[in-house]
Design a protein around this motif. Structure first.
Motif, PDB file in Angstrom:
ATOM      1  N   ASP A  10       0.803  -1.219   0.000  1.00  0.00           N
ATOM      2  CA  ASP A  10       0.000   0.000   0.000  1.00  0.00           C
ATOM      3  C   ASP A  10       0.841   1.277   0.000  1.00  0.00           C
ATOM      4  O   ASP A  10       0.366   2.326  -0.450  1.00  0.00           O
ATOM      5  N   ASN A  11       2.081   1.203   0.546  1.00  0.00           N
ATOM      6  CA  ASN A  11       2.861   2.440   0.663  1.00  0.00           C
ATOM      7  C   ASN A  11       4.072   2.498  -0.276  1.00  0.00           C
ATOM      8  O   ASN A  11       4.847   3.460  -0.221  1.00  0.00           O
ATOM      9  N   GLU A  12       4.237   1.497  -1.129  1.00  0.00           N
ATOM     10  CA  GLU A  12       5.404   1.477  -2.024  1.00  0.00           C
ATOM     11  C   GLU A  12       5.482   2.716  -2.898  1.00  0.00           C
ATOM     12  O   GLU A  12       6.537   3.340  -3.029  1.00  0.00           O
ATOM     13  N   GLU A  13       4.373   3.083  -3.519  1.00  0.00           N
ATOM     14  CA  GLU A  13       4.375   4.224  -4.432  1.00  0.00           C
ATOM     15  C   GLU A  13       4.690   5.523  -3.686  1.00  0.00           C
ATOM     16  O   GLU A  13       5.455   6.366  -4.175  1.00  0.00           O
ATOM     17  N   GLU A  14       4.107   5.678  -2.514  1.00  0.00           N
ATOM     18  CA  GLU A  14       4.352   6.881  -1.720  1.00  0.00           C
ATOM     19  C   GLU A  14       5.821   6.996  -1.333  1.00  0.00           C
ATOM     20  O   GLU A  14       6.442   8.054  -1.474  1.00  0.00           O
ATOM     21  N   ARG A  15       6.390   5.889  -0.843  1.00  0.00           N
ATOM     22  CA  ARG A  15       7.800   5.897  -0.437  1.00  0.00           C
ATOM     23  C   ARG A  15       8.712   6.142  -1.632  1.00  0.00           C
ATOM     24  O   ARG A  15       9.724   6.836  -1.526  1.00  0.00           O
ATOM     25  N   LYS A  16       8.373   5.554  -2.756  1.00  0.00           N
ATOM     26  CA  LYS A  16       9.161   5.755  -3.967  1.00  0.00           C
ATOM     27  C   LYS A  16       9.261   7.240  -4.296  1.00  0.00           C
ATOM     28  O   LYS A  16      10.347   7.757  -4.584  1.00  0.00           O
ATOM     29  N   GLU A  17       8.146   7.936  -4.230  1.00  0.00           N
ATOM     30  CA  GLU A  17       8.135   9.359  -4.575  1.00  0.00           C
ATOM     31  C   GLU A  17       8.893  10.182  -3.542  1.00  0.00           C
ATOM     32  O   GLU A  17       9.613  11.125  -3.888  1.00  0.00           O
ATOM     33  N   ILE A  18       8.737   9.852  -2.262  1.00  0.00           N
ATOM     34  CA  ILE A  18       9.458  10.567  -1.200  1.00  0.00           C
ATOM     35  C   ILE A  18      10.962  10.452  -1.421  1.00  0.00           C
ATOM     36  O   ILE A  18      11.701  11.457  -1.414  1.00  0.00           O
ATOM     37  N   PHE A  19      11.433   9.231  -1.639  1.00  0.00           N
ATOM     38  CA  PHE A  19      12.876   9.027  -1.741  1.00  0.00           C
ATOM     39  C   PHE A  19      13.420   9.462  -3.099  1.00  0.00           C
ATOM     40  O   PHE A  19      14.589   9.840  -3.210  1.00  0.00           O
ATOM     41  N   ARG A  20      12.595   9.438  -4.120  1.00  0.00           N
ATOM     42  CA  ARG A  20      13.034   9.951  -5.416  1.00  0.00           C
ATOM     43  C   ARG A  20      13.302  11.456  -5.323  1.00  0.00           C
ATOM     44  O   ARG A  20      14.252  11.960  -5.918  1.00  0.00           O
ATOM     45  N   ARG A  21      12.488  12.164  -4.567  1.00  0.00           N
ATOM     46  CA  ARG A  21      12.721  13.596  -4.371  1.00  0.00           C
ATOM     47  C   ARG A  21      14.027  13.847  -3.621  1.00  0.00           C
ATOM     48  O   ARG A  21      14.779  14.771  -3.946  1.00  0.00           O
ATOM     49  N   VAL A  22      14.302  13.007  -2.611  1.00  0.00           N
ATOM     50  CA  VAL A  22      15.563  13.146  -1.881  1.00  0.00           C
ATOM     51  C   VAL A  22      16.743  12.853  -2.809  1.00  0.00           C
ATOM     52  O   VAL A  22      17.771  13.544  -2.785  1.00  0.00           O
ATOM     53  N   SER A  23      16.610  11.818  -3.633  1.00  0.00           N
ATOM     54  CA  SER A  23      17.666  11.480  -4.583  1.00  0.00           C
ATOM     55  C   SER A  23      17.918  12.626  -5.554  1.00  0.00           C
ATOM     56  O   SER A  23      19.075  12.959  -5.864  1.00  0.00           O
ATOM     57  N   LYS A  24      16.843  13.237  -6.017  1.00  0.00           N
ATOM     58  CA  LYS A  24      16.983  14.358  -6.948  1.00  0.00           C
ATOM     59  C   LYS A  24      17.683  15.535  -6.285  1.00  0.00           C
ATOM     60  O   LYS A  24      18.525  16.213  -6.897  1.00  0.00           O
ATOM     61  N   LYS A  25      17.386  15.773  -5.013  1.00  0.00           N
ATOM     62  CA  LYS A  25      17.973  16.897  -4.285  1.00  0.00           C
ATOM     63  C   LYS A  25      19.442  16.659  -3.958  1.00  0.00           C
ATOM     64  O   LYS A  25      20.267  17.575  -4.042  1.00  0.00           O
ATOM     65  N   THR A  26      19.784  15.425  -3.576  1.00  0.00           N
ATOM     66  CA  THR A  26      21.137  15.130  -3.090  1.00  0.00           C
ATOM     67  C   THR A  26      22.049  14.519  -4.141  1.00  0.00           C
ATOM     68  O   THR A  26      23.273  14.535  -3.985  1.00  0.00           O
ATOM     69  N   GLY A  27      21.466  13.923  -5.195  1.00  0.00           N
ATOM     70  CA  GLY A  27      22.262  13.183  -6.165  1.00  0.00           C
ATOM     71  C   GLY A  27      22.651  11.809  -5.693  1.00  0.00           C
ATOM     72  O   GLY A  27      23.446  11.118  -6.336  1.00  0.00           O
ATOM     73  N   SER A  28      22.091  11.369  -4.580  1.00  0.00           N
ATOM     74  CA  SER A  28      22.441  10.084  -3.979  1.00  0.00           C
ATOM     75  C   SER A  28      21.470   8.986  -4.387  1.00  0.00           C
ATOM     76  O   SER A  28      20.292   9.253  -4.655  1.00  0.00           O
ATOM     77  N   VAL A  29      21.951   7.748  -4.381  1.00  0.00           N
ATOM     78  CA  VAL A  29      21.095   6.570  -4.405  1.00  0.00           C
ATOM     79  C   VAL A  29      20.652   6.309  -2.975  1.00  0.00           C
ATOM     80  O   VAL A  29      21.457   6.384  -2.047  1.00  0.00           O
ATOM     81  N   LEU A  30      19.358   6.011  -2.765  1.00  0.00           N
ATOM     82  CA  LEU A  30      18.849   5.732  -1.428  1.00  0.00           C
ATOM     83  C   LEU A  30      18.560   4.242  -1.282  1.00  0.00           C
ATOM     84  O   LEU A  30      17.889   3.651  -2.130  1.00  0.00           O
ATOM     85  N   LEU A  31      19.076   3.659  -0.213  1.00  0.00           N
ATOM     86  CA  LEU A  31      18.859   2.254   0.098  1.00  0.00           C
ATOM     87  C   LEU A  31      18.211   2.147   1.471  1.00  0.00           C
ATOM     88  O   LEU A  31      18.836   2.445   2.484  1.00  0.00           O
TER      89      LEU A  31
END
Length: 277
Positions: free
Chosen positions: A154-175
């Motif tokens: 149920d929360n995969e899509e939400e988490r994907k978007e949250i962490f994709r924004r962080v990745s875009k801001k930092t340039g990092s891969v998130l694990l």
């Protein structure tokens, strides 16, 4: 995409064994032994130096740098800042393991400083720690993720978007590690589903995932490095659980399984699922 990744996994594993890169780790004494052994098990060379007067020179010679915030001290804070600056200047890839940022103000402040001033290729933590870094509500206690934060369908899509924004801001891969692991960069998202409960029953298994990922990070592909480090540990845990009789023998079998894992076993057992961006 999955088949292409399998080819990349083989290339990175082979290069790590062939080149034997030095991996500089500034980590906590609770897991330092296990982290060093895991790096050795995949063919790289660990150096666990943390004195502020020597870390700059050592980081310059490394293929990758791992910074782990567990059991933090004043000395380690100073050394991490110095090594992160050196790595950014020299173009050396960095993995930052966010141990305890969801429960410790000093660790959170250090993590944010390292992220803002350094060039972090992989940001790793449990799901609560990464939610905390993203400025989202979280329920972690101590160094453990909160059950309310666990990955679900149920929360995969939400988490994907949250962490994709962080990745875009930092340039990092998130694990984000857990019963299901989430791997995200600006363009890709994978759910990794290898592993066994026994891994959470020994000290430092999460730190060892970071060490394995750092070993593979020397090949300069952070997404593949994080995928490979996480999957190798998860598959080795599955193998070790079948061979062991308790946590003591599980630790021994885990190291043997990492060292002995063949490419054929990796490709046959890896369980990854792509979520579209």
């Amino acid at each position: 995409m999955i088949k292409q990744l399998e080819n990349q996994l083989k290339s990175v594993r082979d290069a790590t064994k062939r080149e034997q890169p030095l991996i500089h780790c500034i980590t906590n004494p609770i897991s330092i032994h296990g982290c060093a052994n895991m790096i050795l098990a995949v063919g790289a060379r660990p150096m666990m130096a943390e004195h502020p007067m020597e870390v700059e020179g050592i980081t310059k010679t490394a293929g990758a740098l791992m910074l782990n915030l567990g059991n933090i001290t004043d000395v380690r804070i100073e050394s991490m800042k110095c090594s992160a600056r050196t790595a950014a200047k020299e173009g050396i890839p960095v993995l930052l393991d966010l141990v305890g940022v969801s429960c410790s103000k000093i660790r959170m402040e250090l993590a944010m400083e390292l992220i803002e001033k350094g060039k972090i290729q992989i940001l790793k933590g449990n799901i609560s720690e990464l939610l905390a870094i993203a400025g989202q509500p979280f329920h972690g206690t101590g160094i453990d993720a909160g059950a309310e934060d666990a990955m679900t369908g149920d929360n995969e899509e939400e988490r994907k978007e949250i962490f994709r924004r962080v990745s875009k801001k930092t340039g990092s891969v998130l694990l984000a590690t857990g019963a299901k692991d989430l791997l995200v960069d600006q363009n890709r998202c994978l759910i990794l589903e290898n592993g066994v409960p026994e891994l959470s029953g020994i000290t430092g298994s999460g730190c060892m995932v970071g060490a394995l990922s750092a070993a593979f990070l020397a090949q300069r592909d952070p997404f593949v490095a994080a995928l490979l480090g996480t999957s190798v540990m998860g598959i080795a845990g599955e193998i070790a659980a079948k061979r062991s009789t308790g946590p003591g023998s599980f630790q021994m079998e885990l190291l043997d399984a990492v060292a002995g894992l063949t490419q054929e076993e990796l490709e046959a057992r890896i369980r990854i699922r792509e979520i579209g961006i």
